[in-house]
Scaffold this active site. Structure first.
Site, PDB file in Angstrom:
ATOM      1  N   TYR A 192       0.833  -1.205   0.000  1.00 24.57           N
ATOM      2  CA  TYR A 192       0.000   0.000   0.000  1.00 24.57           C
ATOM      3  C   TYR A 192       0.872   1.261   0.000  1.00 24.57           C
ATOM      4  O   TYR A 192       0.657   2.189  -0.790  1.00 24.57           O
ATOM      5  CB  TYR A 192      -0.922  -0.007   1.216  1.00 24.57           C
ATOM      6  CG  TYR A 192      -1.830   1.196   1.293  1.00 24.57           C
ATOM      7  CD1 TYR A 192      -2.984   1.274   0.515  1.00 24.57           C
ATOM      8  CD2 TYR A 192      -1.543   2.266   2.145  1.00 24.57           C
ATOM      9  CE1 TYR A 192      -3.824   2.377   0.569  1.00 24.57           C
ATOM     10  CE2 TYR A 192      -2.377   3.367   2.206  1.00 24.57           C
ATOM     11  CZ  TYR A 192      -3.508   3.420   1.428  1.00 24.57           C
ATOM     12  OH  TYR A 192      -4.338   4.517   1.483  1.00 24.57           O
ATOM     13  N   SER A 193       1.857   1.296   0.875  1.00 22.20           N
ATOM     14  CA  SER A 193       2.743   2.462   0.950  1.00 22.20           C
ATOM     15  C   SER A 193       3.486   2.670  -0.360  1.00 22.20           C
ATOM     16  O   SER A 193       3.626   3.806  -0.840  1.00 22.20           O
ATOM     17  CB  SER A 193       3.742   2.285   2.098  1.00 22.20           C
ATOM     18  OG  SER A 193       3.079   2.111   3.339  1.00 22.20           O
TER      19      SER A 193
END
Length: 244
Positions: A154-155
């Protein structure tokens, strides 16, 4: 607000959460809208009713914009409906939680495809329909540069939007097209049905403002970046995270 009267606005992932708030904010500001959603259902039906009730000229397009075919279908609709787009909001995105040791390739691709590849596909399909003075606003996340445990994929996907934004702004600047990113923090898109109360309280306490974000907080930043007040802002990433 009437700052976007007759503007042609495209919002992906526009039927729920942040995307819905963005869509309705543009509608209230007088925009004409093409709104993309992946599946039919109550969210799409109620949004269409709200837009009609507001008198907003609009079209809802069902398309999977994580694929080239879906992005091209969207571009065809925009061309046929409005002949072009003055504002593009790349809002499609998904979350993901997994320990890196357990992070499967399929899950990595799912999150990257939604959060980064879709922005490339949609912008690439629509770039020829954007006139001078158009604006592209990507919806990222403020964890992009902080990182988040159990969220490497996600990051990474949200960090990709920062580079995408900065580089594309330099390529399109000669055409007078601006490209920016809004980076929300923890946003309670479904009050009462989202984070467990104890976790929500801990996260709110970590912010300078002592509360979680609302979709409308993000929508305000999107409209700012899309509008005339930000005419000299491009390549920027603006955190909307309450100072977390």
């Amino acid at each position: 607000m009437t700052g976007f009267a007759d503007s042609r606005v495209v919002v992906t992932g526009g039927t729920r959460g942040i995307g819905r708030a963005v869509t309705l904010a543009f509608a209230r500001a007088g925009a004409r809208l093409v709104v993309v959603h992946r599946t039919d259902g109550e969210q799409a039906r109620t949004l269409a009713a709200e837009l009609a009730g507001a008198g907003a000229e609009h079209a809802l397009v069902r398309a999977d914009v994580t694929t080239g075919a879906g992005a091209r279908r969207l571009a065809d609709t925009v061309r046929e409906k409005f002949g072009g787009a003055d504002v593009l909001v790349n809002n499609v995105g998904v979350d993901g939680h997994a320990k890196f040791d357990d992070l499967a390739e399929d899950e990595w691709r799912r999150v990257l495809d939604h959060n980064a590849t879709s922005a490339y596909l949609v912008t690439h399909a629509l770039v020829g329909l954007l006139p001078e003075g158009a604006s592209v606003v990507n919806v990222g996340a403020s964890v992009a540069l902080r990182g988040r445990p159990l969220g490497v994929h996600y990051s990474a996907s949200k960090a990709a939007l920062v580079g995408f934004t900065r580089a594309l702004a330099k390529e399109l600047g000669g055409r007078g097209i601006r490209v920016n990113t809004v980076a929300p923090g923890v946003t309670e898109t479904e009050p009462g049905a989202g984070l467990p109360p104890a976790l929500a309280g801990r996260l709110a306490a970590m912010t300078a403002l002592g509360r979680l974000g609302k979709p409308e907080d993000v929508a305000g930043a999107v409209l700012y970046l899309a509008g005339a007040s930000a005419s000299y802002v491009t390549g920027a990433t603006i955190d909307v995270d309450g100072g977390i």
